[in-house]
Design a protein around this motif. Structure first.
Motif, PDB file in Angstrom:
ATOM      1  N   SER A   2       0.830  -1.213   0.000  1.00  0.00           N
ATOM      2  CA  SER A   2       0.000   0.000   0.000  1.00  0.00           C
ATOM      3  C   SER A   2       0.859   1.256   0.000  1.00  0.00           C
ATOM      4  O   SER A   2       0.528   2.254  -0.637  1.00  0.00           O
ATOM      5  N   PHE A   3       1.980   1.197   0.725  1.00  0.00           N
ATOM      6  CA  PHE A   3       2.894   2.343   0.741  1.00  0.00           C
ATOM      7  C   PHE A   3       3.505   2.549  -0.651  1.00  0.00           C
ATOM      8  O   PHE A   3       3.567   3.671  -1.167  1.00  0.00           O
ATOM      9  N   VAL A   4       3.978   1.437  -1.253  1.00  0.00           N
ATOM     10  CA  VAL A   4       4.552   1.516  -2.603  1.00  0.00           C
ATOM     11  C   VAL A   4       3.488   2.002  -3.599  1.00  0.00           C
ATOM     12  O   VAL A   4       3.754   2.801  -4.496  1.00  0.00           O
ATOM     13  N   PHE A   5       2.257   1.501  -3.420  1.00  0.00           N
ATOM     14  CA  PHE A   5       1.139   1.873  -4.280  1.00  0.00           C
ATOM     15  C   PHE A   5       0.862   3.370  -4.170  1.00  0.00           C
ATOM     16  O   PHE A   5       0.642   4.055  -5.176  1.00  0.00           O
ATOM     17  N   TRP A   6       0.879   3.883  -2.945  1.00  0.00           N
ATOM     18  CA  TRP A   6       0.657   5.313  -2.725  1.00  0.00           C
ATOM     19  C   TRP A   6       1.765   6.124  -3.403  1.00  0.00           C
ATOM     20  O   TRP A   6       1.496   7.131  -4.068  1.00  0.00           O
ATOM     21  N   ALA A   7       3.027   5.689  -3.248  1.00  0.00           N
ATOM     22  CA  ALA A   7       4.153   6.389  -3.870  1.00  0.00           C
ATOM     23  C   ALA A   7       4.037   6.344  -5.394  1.00  0.00           C
ATOM     24  O   ALA A   7       4.320   7.330  -6.095  1.00  0.00           O
ATOM     25  N   ALA A   8       3.592   5.189  -5.916  1.00  0.00           N
ATOM     26  CA  ALA A   8       3.410   5.061  -7.369  1.00  0.00           C
ATOM     27  C   ALA A   8       2.301   5.991  -7.856  1.00  0.00           C
ATOM     28  O   ALA A   8       2.386   6.572  -8.944  1.00  0.00           O
ATOM     29  N   GLY A   9       1.244   6.135  -7.056  1.00  0.00           N
ATOM     30  CA  GLY A   9       0.156   7.042  -7.406  1.00  0.00           C
ATOM     31  C   GLY A   9       0.630   8.483  -7.452  1.00  0.00           C
ATOM     32  O   GLY A   9       0.251   9.249  -8.351  1.00  0.00           O
ATOM     33  N   LEU A  10       1.480   8.857  -6.494  1.00  0.00           N
ATOM     34  CA  LEU A  10       2.042  10.209  -6.482  1.00  0.00           C
ATOM     35  C   LEU A  10       2.911  10.438  -7.718  1.00  0.00           C
ATOM     36  O   LEU A  10       2.845  11.501  -8.361  1.00  0.00           O
ATOM     37  N   THR A  11       3.708   9.420  -8.063  1.00  0.00           N
ATOM     38  CA  THR A  11       4.546   9.508  -9.266  1.00  0.00           C
ATOM     39  C   THR A  11       3.685   9.659 -10.513  1.00  0.00           C
ATOM     40  O   THR A  11       3.977  10.468 -11.407  1.00  0.00           O
ATOM     41  N   MET A  12       2.612   8.860 -10.581  1.00  0.00           N
ATOM     42  CA  MET A  12       1.712   8.916 -11.729  1.00  0.00           C
ATOM     43  C   MET A  12       1.058  10.294 -11.840  1.00  0.00           C
ATOM     44  O   MET A  12       0.908  10.842 -12.939  1.00  0.00           O
ATOM     45  N   LEU A  13       0.683  10.876 -10.706  1.00  0.00           N
ATOM     46  CA  LEU A  13       0.077  12.208 -10.710  1.00  0.00           C
ATOM     47  C   LEU A  13       1.060  13.246 -11.240  1.00  0.00           C
ATOM     48  O   LEU A  13       0.700  14.105 -12.050  1.00  0.00           O
ATOM     49  N   ILE A  14       2.320  13.154 -10.796  1.00  0.00           N
ATOM     50  CA  ILE A  14       3.349  14.100 -11.250  1.00  0.00           C
ATOM     51  C   ILE A  14       3.590  13.949 -12.749  1.00  0.00           C
ATOM     52  O   ILE A  14       3.671  14.941 -13.489  1.00  0.00           O
ATOM     53  N   ILE A  15       3.680  12.688 -13.216  1.00  0.00           N
ATOM     54  CA  ILE A  15       3.893  12.447 -14.649  1.00  0.00           C
ATOM     55  C   ILE A  15       2.699  12.961 -15.450  1.00  0.00           C
ATOM     56  O   ILE A  15       2.852  13.550 -16.525  1.00  0.00           O
ATOM     57  N   GLY A  16       1.487  12.730 -14.924  1.00  0.00           N
ATOM     58  CA  GLY A  16       0.284  13.194 -15.603  1.00  0.00           C
ATOM     59  C   GLY A  16       0.245  14.709 -15.714  1.00  0.00           C
ATOM     60  O   GLY A  16      -0.115  15.255 -16.759  1.00  0.00           O
ATOM     61  N   LEU A  17       0.628  15.405 -14.625  1.00  0.00           N
ATOM     62  CA  LEU A  17       0.674  16.870 -14.652  1.00  0.00           C
ATOM     63  C   LEU A  17       1.704  17.356 -15.662  1.00  0.00           C
ATOM     64  O   LEU A  17       1.451  18.278 -16.432  1.00  0.00           O
ATOM     65  N   TRP A  18       2.880  16.721 -15.633  1.00  0.00           N
ATOM     66  CA  TRP A  18       3.936  17.100 -16.577  1.00  0.00           C
ATOM     67  C   TRP A  18       3.471  16.886 -18.011  1.00  0.00           C
ATOM     68  O   TRP A  18       3.671  17.746 -18.875  1.00  0.00           O
ATOM     69  N   ALA A  19       2.862  15.729 -18.262  1.00  0.00           N
ATOM     70  CA  ALA A  19       2.392  15.426 -19.624  1.00  0.00           C
ATOM     71  C   ALA A  19       1.309  16.404 -20.061  1.00  0.00           C
ATOM     72  O   ALA A  19       1.271  16.840 -21.214  1.00  0.00           O
ATOM     73  N   LYS A  20       0.420  16.760 -19.125  1.00  0.00           N
ATOM     74  CA  LYS A  20      -0.666  17.683 -19.459  1.00  0.00           C
ATOM     75  C   LYS A  20      -0.117  19.062 -19.801  1.00  0.00           C
ATOM     76  O   LYS A  20      -0.551  19.711 -20.762  1.00  0.00           O
ATOM     77  N   VAL A  21       0.867  19.515 -19.005  1.00  0.00           N
ATOM     78  CA  VAL A  21       1.408  20.862 -19.196  1.00  0.00           C
ATOM     79  C   VAL A  21       2.302  20.931 -20.430  1.00  0.00           C
ATOM     80  O   VAL A  21       2.153  21.806 -21.282  1.00  0.00           O
ATOM     81  N   TRP A  22       3.246  19.980 -20.551  1.00  0.00           N
ATOM     82  CA  TRP A  22       4.246  20.062 -21.603  1.00  0.00           C
ATOM     83  C   TRP A  22       3.800  19.445 -22.923  1.00  0.00           C
ATOM     84  O   TRP A  22       4.209  19.894 -23.988  1.00  0.00           O
ATOM     85  N   LEU A  23       3.002  18.386 -22.858  1.00  0.00           N
ATOM     86  CA  LEU A  23       2.560  17.745 -24.093  1.00  0.00           C
ATOM     87  C   LEU A  23       1.211  18.268 -24.568  1.00  0.00           C
ATOM     88  O   LEU A  23       0.906  18.212 -25.754  1.00  0.00           O
ATOM     89  N   GLY A  24       0.394  18.765 -23.619  1.00  0.00           N
ATOM     90  CA  GLY A  24      -0.976  19.158 -23.973  1.00  0.00           C
ATOM     91  C   GLY A  24      -1.052  20.195 -25.074  1.00  0.00           C
ATOM     92  O   GLY A  24      -1.836  20.066 -26.012  1.00  0.00           O
ATOM     93  N   GLY A  25      -0.211  21.234 -24.974  1.00  0.00           N
ATOM     94  CA  GLY A  25      -0.241  22.288 -25.991  1.00  0.00           C
ATOM     95  C   GLY A  25       0.173  21.783 -27.361  1.00  0.00           C
ATOM     96  O   GLY A  25      -0.378  22.190 -28.384  1.00  0.00           O
ATOM     97  N   TYR A  26       1.142  20.876 -27.385  1.00  0.00           N
ATOM     98  CA  TYR A  26       1.605  20.347 -28.671  1.00  0.00           C
ATOM     99  C   TYR A  26       0.586  19.379 -29.260  1.00  0.00           C
ATOM    100  O   TYR A  26       0.345  19.366 -30.462  1.00  0.00           O
ATOM    101  N   LEU A  27      -0.007  18.537 -28.397  1.00  0.00           N
ATOM    102  CA  LEU A  27      -1.006  17.590 -28.879  1.00  0.00           C
ATOM    103  C   LEU A  27      -2.252  18.320 -29.379  1.00  0.00           C
ATOM    104  O   LEU A  27      -2.971  17.811 -30.226  1.00  0.00           O
ATOM    105  N   ALA A  28      -2.499  19.526 -28.854  1.00  0.00           N
ATOM    106  CA  ALA A  28      -3.661  20.303 -29.304  1.00  0.00           C
ATOM    107  C   ALA A  28      -3.533  20.707 -30.765  1.00  0.00           C
ATOM    108  O   ALA A  28      -4.528  20.990 -31.439  1.00  0.00           O
ATOM    109  N   LEU A  29      -2.301  20.722 -31.285  1.00  0.00           N
ATOM    110  CA  LEU A  29      -2.084  21.073 -32.688  1.00  0.00           C
ATOM    111  C   LEU A  29      -2.287  19.888 -33.620  1.00  0.00           C
ATOM    112  O   LEU A  29      -2.286  20.040 -34.832  1.00  0.00           O
TER     113      LEU A  29
END
Length: 243
Positions: A17-44
């Motif tokens: 559960s601890f590892v799962f929680w840490a993985a969820g935090l990592t996934m959230l960070i990656i998702g935010l990064w992807a949304k911010v940095w890739l989102g504008g380019y994918l919109a094109l």
């Protein structure tokens, strides 16, 4: 032996559960990064594609919240909560597989759609402000101009109205930029398609790999939660969610 087995399951599930929680935090960070940095380019891109960054954001947030449930259900040995936790892990498994596989399968489609989308953005430059801003930001960030080269701009409606100019985002600031006709020595020489498609493709691969990795992790949690729930007597208020 039964007590020792239960203790081992309990500690294993709490550690998971601890590892799962840490993985969820990592996934959230990656998702935010992807949304911010890739989102504008994918919109094109002119192609429709599954929104893997949004799936990662939603799943990561849910994982962080529900990760505490795993620890709590293991610590209290509550059969109903363990079964609920197992069912949640199954849902996360499906979400992770969906995000990961869509990212892998649609990388080439995004590249093809991006080339067409870039051409559309050049031809409608000045009409669609959101796309124009995204295109300018892209040309500055990747020090590129046009789809394959700056020449792609010269036949666009915007350039014809501006006496064959190119946008300022194509210019190298320190060298100046003679806009009519364009001074090739003051322009970004490379086209944007090659640079951006490689960037998006490689980073979508990273996002997809992260999602599939988390999905694989769920199998361990589902097995641990179900094994532990099977060894605990039914609770009067237990939630009847099957493992």
């Amino acid at each position: 032996a039964e007590t020792r087995a239960m203790t081992a399951l309990k500690l294993s599930l709490m550690a998971f559960s601890f590892v799962f929680w840490a993985a969820g935090l990592t996934m959230l960070i990656i998702g935010l990064w992807a949304k911010v940095w890739l989102g504008g380019y994918l919109a094109l891109s002119a192609s429709d594609y599954p929104n893997a960054p949004a799936i990662l954001l939603a799943t990561g947030t849910a994982v962080i919240v529900w990760g505490f449930l795993g620890c709590f259900s293991a610590a209290t040995e509550h059969r109903g909560l363990l079964r609920t936790y197992g069912a949640f892990l199954s849902a996360v498994l499906v979400a992770g597989l969906t995000a990961g596989l869509s990212g892998l399968l649609y990388r080439q489609d995004v590249a093809r759609g991006f080339q067409e989308g870039l051409r559309q953005a050049l031809n409608t430059y000045g009409e669609d402000e959101a796309k124009a801003d995204a295109l300018d930001a892209l040309q500055r960030a990747f020090t590129c101009c046009g789809v394959e080269s700056y020449r792609d701009w010269l036949t666009t409606p915007w350039a014809l109205q501006q006496n064959g100019s190119v946008p300022l985002s194509c210019c190298r600031g320190r060298r100046g930029c003679q806009l009519s006709p364009p001074n090739v020595y003051g322009l970004h020489r490379d086209g944007c398609f090659g640079k951006v498609s490689a960037f998006v493709s490689s980073n979508m691969f990273s996002v997809a790999t992260a999602a599939l990795g988390l999905a694989a992790l769920q199998v361990i949690g589902i097995v641990l939660a179900c094994l532990m729930a099977a060894r605990i007597p039914a609770h009067p208020l237990g939630i009847a969610t099957p493992c």
